[in-house]
Design a protein around this motif. Structure first.
Motif, PDB file in Angstrom:
ATOM      1  N   HIS A   1       6.223   7.558   0.880  1.00  0.00           N
ATOM      2  CA  HIS A   1       5.682   7.027   2.135  1.00  0.00           C
ATOM      3  C   HIS A   1       6.836   6.507   2.974  1.00  0.00           C
ATOM      4  CE1 HIS A   1       3.237   4.718   4.954  1.00  0.00           C
ATOM      5  NE2 HIS A   1       2.197   5.395   4.501  1.00  0.00           N
TER       6      HIS A   1
ATOM      7  N   ASP B   1       2.742   9.272   6.098  1.00  0.00           N
ATOM      8  CA  ASP B   1       2.948  10.288   5.063  1.00  0.00           C
ATOM      9  C   ASP B   1       2.200  11.545   5.485  1.00  0.00           C
ATOM     10  OD1 ASP B   1       0.262   9.905   4.509  1.00  0.00           O
ATOM     11  OD2 ASP B   1       0.574   8.827   2.627  1.00  0.00           O
TER      12      ASP B   1
ATOM     13  N   TRP C   1      -0.630  12.628   5.014  1.00  0.00           N
ATOM     14  CA  TRP C   1      -2.069  12.576   5.273  1.00  0.00           C
ATOM     15  C   TRP C   1      -2.418  12.221   6.702  1.00  0.00           C
ATOM     16  CZ3 TRP C   1      -4.943  15.035   2.022  1.00  0.00           C
ATOM     17  CH2 TRP C   1      -4.474  15.198   0.716  1.00  0.00           C
TER      18      TRP C   1
ATOM     19  N   PHE D   1      -1.175 -11.626 -12.505  1.00  0.00           N
ATOM     20  CA  PHE D   1      -2.156 -10.639 -12.029  1.00  0.00           C
ATOM     21  C   PHE D   1      -1.685  -9.972 -10.745  1.00  0.00           C
ATOM     22  CE2 PHE D   1      -5.927  -9.861  -9.300  1.00  0.00           C
ATOM     23  CZ  PHE D   1      -6.459  -8.798 -10.004  1.00  0.00           C
TER      24      PHE D   1
ATOM     25  N   ILE E   1       7.731   4.364  -9.211  1.00  0.00           N
ATOM     26  CA  ILE E   1       7.673   5.621  -9.969  1.00  0.00           C
ATOM     27  C   ILE E   1       6.210   6.042 -10.151  1.00  0.00           C
ATOM     28  CG2 ILE E   1       8.207   6.645 -12.240  1.00  0.00           C
ATOM     29  CD1 ILE E   1      10.538   4.314 -12.084  1.00  0.00           C
ATOM     30  N   ASN E   2       5.949   7.340 -10.047  1.00  0.00           N
ATOM     31  CA  ASN E   2       4.604   7.930 -10.156  1.00  0.00           C
ATOM     32  C   ASN E   2       3.805   7.878  -8.865  1.00  0.00           C
ATOM     33  OD1 ASN E   2       4.456   8.880 -12.785  1.00  0.00           O
ATOM     34  ND2 ASN E   2       3.987   6.837 -13.590  1.00  0.00           N
ATOM     35  N   HIS E   3       4.205   7.030  -7.917  1.00  0.00           N
ATOM     36  CA  HIS E   3       3.431   6.934  -6.673  1.00  0.00           C
ATOM     37  C   HIS E   3       3.905   7.967  -5.657  1.00  0.00           C
ATOM     38  CE1 HIS E   3       0.847   3.386  -7.306  1.00  0.00           C
ATOM     39  NE2 HIS E   3       1.756   3.108  -8.241  1.00  0.00           N
ATOM     40  N   ASP E   4       3.085   8.144  -4.594  1.00  0.00           N
ATOM     41  CA  ASP E   4       3.414   9.137  -3.566  1.00  0.00           C
ATOM     42  C   ASP E   4       4.439   8.574  -2.587  1.00  0.00           C
ATOM     43  OD1 ASP E   4       1.520  10.635  -4.794  1.00  0.00           O
ATOM     44  OD2 ASP E   4       0.012  10.499  -3.196  1.00  0.00           O
TER      45      ASP E   4
ATOM     46  N   ARG F   1       4.180   1.293  13.589  1.00  0.00           N
ATOM     47  CA  ARG F   1       5.060   0.883  12.491  1.00  0.00           C
ATOM     48  C   ARG F   1       5.886   2.074  12.018  1.00  0.00           C
ATOM     49  NH1 ARG F   1       1.589  -1.078   7.669  1.00  0.00           N
ATOM     50  NH2 ARG F   1       0.210   0.511   8.513  1.00  0.00           N
ATOM     51  N   PHE F   2       5.214   3.226  11.958  1.00  0.00           N
ATOM     52  CA  PHE F   2       5.891   4.400  11.410  1.00  0.00           C
ATOM     53  C   PHE F   2       6.951   4.941  12.371  1.00  0.00           C
ATOM     54  CE2 PHE F   2       1.442   4.949   9.434  1.00  0.00           C
ATOM     55  CZ  PHE F   2       1.712   3.955   8.503  1.00  0.00           C
TER      56      PHE F   2
ATOM     57  N   ILE G   1      -0.759  -5.834 -10.183  1.00  0.00           N
ATOM     58  CA  ILE G   1      -1.477  -4.848  -9.374  1.00  0.00           C
ATOM     59  C   ILE G   1      -0.705  -4.436  -8.115  1.00  0.00           C
ATOM     60  CG2 ILE G   1      -3.739  -5.632 -10.215  1.00  0.00           C
ATOM     61  CD1 ILE G   1      -4.149  -6.825  -7.363  1.00  0.00           C
ATOM     62  N   THR G   2       0.557  -4.861  -8.003  1.00  0.00           N
ATOM     63  CA  THR G   2       1.300  -4.534  -6.781  1.00  0.00           C
ATOM     64  C   THR G   2       2.491  -3.612  -7.021  1.00  0.00           C
ATOM     65  OG1 THR G   2       2.538  -6.591  -7.029  1.00  0.00           O
ATOM     66  CG2 THR G   2       0.659  -6.632  -5.521  1.00  0.00           C
ATOM     67  N   ASP G   3       2.448  -2.875  -8.116  1.00  0.00           N
ATOM     68  CA  ASP G   3       3.444  -1.829  -8.383  1.00  0.00           C
ATOM     69  C   ASP G   3       3.797  -1.006  -7.164  1.00  0.00           C
ATOM     70  OD1 ASP G   3       3.888  -2.034 -10.986  1.00  0.00           O
ATOM     71  OD2 ASP G   3       3.083  -0.060 -11.545  1.00  0.00           O
ATOM     72  N   TYR G   4       2.726  -0.615  -6.449  1.00  0.00           N
ATOM     73  CA  TYR G   4       2.850   0.376  -5.390  1.00  0.00           C
ATOM     74  C   TYR G   4       3.766  -0.061  -4.260  1.00  0.00           C
ATOM     75  CZ  TYR G   4      -0.222  -2.503  -2.596  1.00  0.00           C
ATOM     76  OH  TYR G   4      -0.733  -3.546  -1.883  1.00  0.00           O
TER      77      TYR G   4
END
Lengths: 333, 376
Positions: free
Chosen positions: A96, A138, A140, A38, A91-94, A146-147, A42-45
């Motif tokens: 960052h 990013d 937004w 599980f 893949i598919n994510h924005d 951190r950035f 849910i941690t693809d991102y």
């Protein structure tokens, strides 16, 4: 009542006492193979950062070849956004900055920067600097120290620090310093060991460790060591293996590594291994993951463990990779 | 229950129905479903409590399905359908930045209602109170509607419940600092006094949470730029006199109040707490730094009596009258307030400490000497 002891962790006799390298290699090699899991599902991102953790940990153990290089490089290529130049976690994510830096670290370890559009990455990082010198993660727009670290880490690996206003960037990081010498995520935020690592690392790359209140900060950092030997990230919090790295690497850059009791810390880190599954967890007995595995191994390497390659405290990458790139982040004596 | 797409759509619609129809929905959670019968509905909604639960056995499937649909629908025009998938995916895992970004795009295009989105992000925080993304999203909404229109009572209520349930919640306290800076100090006249009272109550009831102490320290630091109406009340409490001081020095009264009223109580009732010792460090360090910084000729420098001691700032006032614009270390050390501070710390450290406080007091004494340069 010695109340702070309540927050402590006691290792019992069943916890590991030796470094279980072979177990960790198979743990990292097989992590993610079971896609029914599980948490994994849910941690693809954050897959890109996961690749960096696993790959760096394997490289420190001299087992870089355990993961399929071409597959990984191809994955990084697919995650670059042709428009902004930034790289996403999957893949598919924005895109960052957090994942962009992981991708560049991975490609540097493989010496495969040619696989992506490097100019695009530089353009992306440059586009995220604000007028006050700070960086957003990013388009937004939340600001976080951190950035700032991710930005200079990426650009220095690409030898393109000239792309941003370094003086302004330093000014912003300085504005996040607290009376205790520490740094938080933005101005006025509480000092936090993870963010201190980011800010000290940032100043190490920009060669501006001079602005740090060295002993004030080192004092705060070494007070993170608890009677169990483990390190926490803020006062009265539980020890956690990842803080072993953040506190230790910061002290290393400040030239105050000897303020920590190595033997006690080593014992704590080793006790956070899972002798069955392999890998390290945050505290003894918890579930292991690649993130804590990297930081556990990196901390052991910084303390001079001979079974591991030397790690660079600023970049959290093998020292040999940093040497090959001829990078010389500032380290105080 | 066979979990084909049709079934997942059904669950998805039902969850979205609840989120949309219950205006007071307050709580979401995933319910562990080890050994549970999969032939009954995985949705557990208690209307009276405005609480919604979803069994974990279907959460992974639902998330994977919703994610696929989101990427498929992202570029299409049917925003309502897209948002339904986003709601499910973000409830299950609120750390996925890309999904919040899609919501931001919809928000920017005025395709989402701001108050519904505030309610949704609050629902997410009921389940994941440490979600950095959910706080960021709320700030994005406030920036869109304008800070002045923010309902601080609602925000305060949210932060109270979140910080009560998750100790040392870094993102929640950062959010409170953001509200304090961008809303309270700008639009409220009594923000400083209220937050001083609030934070004093908070630290007294959460003595091991350094994060709360940090917030109080920030509120005290804010006195440098804002006049506090009740400064005389504080000075009466510690000095038995009106302060009659300028905004520049009012922070000193608060620090003395902290040193003589707040800290002794905390040390006495809650021994062995590192956070209290760190707060003491803040107070002494800030007083010391303030004394070092006084550099202008200032008639209004307070010359108060302090626990029956001599006039504290006598030395400061004298050197200022002499036209010394910058107090050097030596001159600062000749002031009564400095001497009094050193004496205070010496007497305190000479007290009787037990257990963990023995170690903490030893560390504190060394810190005073090595970092601040106060030898006691």
């Amino acid at each position: 009542m010695a109340t702070s002891m309540v927050n402590e962790v006691k290792g019992d006799d069943s916890v590991p006492k030796e470094l279980l390298l072979e177990k960790h290699v198979s743990f990292l090699r097989e992590y993610g193979q079971n896609e029914d899991n599980f948490e994994y599902g849910i941690t693809d991102y954050l897959r890109m950062s996961g690749v960096y953790w696993g790959l760096t940990a394997l490289d420190l153990m001299g087992k870089l070849k355990e993961l399929p290089e071409n597959e990984i490089v191809e994955f990084v290529q697919k995650c670059q956004d042709p428009e902004s130049g930034g790289i996403s976690g999957c893949i598919n994510h924005d895109p960052h900055l957090l994942h962009t830096v992981s991708a560049i670290q991975v490609l540097c370890i493989y010496d495969r920067l040619d696989a992506i559009n490097v100019e695009g990455v530089i353009k992306y990082v440059k586009s995220l600097q604000k007028d006050d010198g700070s960086f957003t993660g990013d388009k937004w727009g939340e600001v976080d120290t951190r950035f700032s670290f991710c930005a200079v880490l990426t650009l220095s690996l690409l030898k393109r620090m000239d792309a941003i206003d370094v003086d302004k960037a330093v000014e912003f990081v300085e504005s996040c310093m607290n009376f205790d010498g520490g740094f938080g995520s933005r101005p006025l935020s509480e000092s936090h060991a993870g963010l201190i690592y980011c800010c000290v690392g940032f100043l190490s790359i920009t060669q501006r460790l001079d602005i740090i209140k060295r002993d004030t900060l080192a004092w705060w950092l070494c007070e993170r060591q608890l009677p169990s030997g483990g390190l926490n990230g803020r006062p009265e919090k539980l020890p956690d293996v990842c803080y072993s790295w953040w506190v230790l690497s910061s002290l290393s850059m400040l030239g105050r590594l000897h303020w920590i009791d190595f033997a006690a810390l080593e014992k704590f880190i080793v006790s956070c291994q899972d002798s069955e599954t392999g890998g390290f967890s945050d505290r003894p007995g918890d579930i292991t993951d690649p993130y804590h595995t990297l930081f556990g191994l990196a901390a052991l390497s910084l303390m001079g463990n001979g079974a591991l390659k030397r790690v660079n405290p600023t970049y959290c990458m093998p020292q040999e990779v940093i040497d090959k790139l001829e990078l010389k982040p500032q380290i105080l004596n | 229950m066979d979990c084909d797409n049709e079934m997942l759509e059904k669950i998805l619609k039902k969850v979205n129905g609840v989120v949309k129809e219950d205006n007071e929905i307050r709580e979401f959670t995933l319910i562990p479903s080890v050994g549970k019968d999969r032939n009954v509905s995985p949705i557990n909604y208690v209307w009276e409590e405005h609480a919604l639960g979803l069994e974990t056995w279907c959460a992974g499937l639902l998330f994977g399905y919703a994610q696929k649909q989101i990427f498929k629908w992202r570029c299409r025009k049917d925003h309502d359908t897209l948002n339904d998938y986003l709601v499910i995916a973000l409830l299950i895992n609120p750390e996925v930045r890309t999904f919040w970004n899609i919501k931001r795009e919809l928000l920017d295009g005025n395709l989402l209602d701001c108050s519904t989105e505030l309610r949704f992000s609050r629902l997410v925080l009921s389940w994941k109170p440490k979600s950095y993304e959910a706080y960021s999203y709320r700030i994005a909404i406030f920036k869109k509607i304008g800070h002045a229109k923010m309902d601080f009572r609602e925000e305060s209520d949210l932060l109270d419940s979140v910080t009560r349930n998750t100790p040392n919640n870094y993102h929640a306290w950062n959010h409170r600092i953001w509200c304090f800076e961008n809303y309270m100090l700008v639009y409220e006249t009594d923000a400083l006094s209220r937050e001083l009272r609030f934070s004093e109550d908070w630290i007294k009831t959460h003595v091991s949470e350094h994060t709360g102490f940090h917030y109080r320290q920030h509120v005290i630091d804010s006195l440098k730029g804002h006049k506090l109406k009740e400064i005389d009340e504080y000075s009466k409490l510690v000095l038995n006199c009106d302060s009659g001081c300028t905004a520049q020095h009012q922070i000193l009264y608060l620090l003395i109040y902290e040193l003589h009223k707040v800290l002794p109580d905390l040390h006495h009732h809650f021994p062995g707490h590192e956070s209290i010792w760190y707060h003491r460090k803040y107070v002494v360090h800030t007083m010391h730094a303030h004394l070092c910084q006084i550099h202008s000729v200032d008639r209004d420098i307070p010359q108060f009596e302090f626990n029956g001691a001599a006039k504290l700032l006598d030395g400061v006032a004298r050197s200022c009258r002499n036209g010394v614009r910058c107090l050097k270390e030596e001159q600062m050390q000749s002031t009564n307030l400095y001497k009094r501070l050193v004496l205070n710390e010496r007497e305190f450290l000479d007290g009787d400490f037990k257990d963990e406080d023995v170690r903490l007091s030893r560390n504190y004494r060394m810190w005073l000497r090595c970092i601040v340069g106060i030898i006691v």
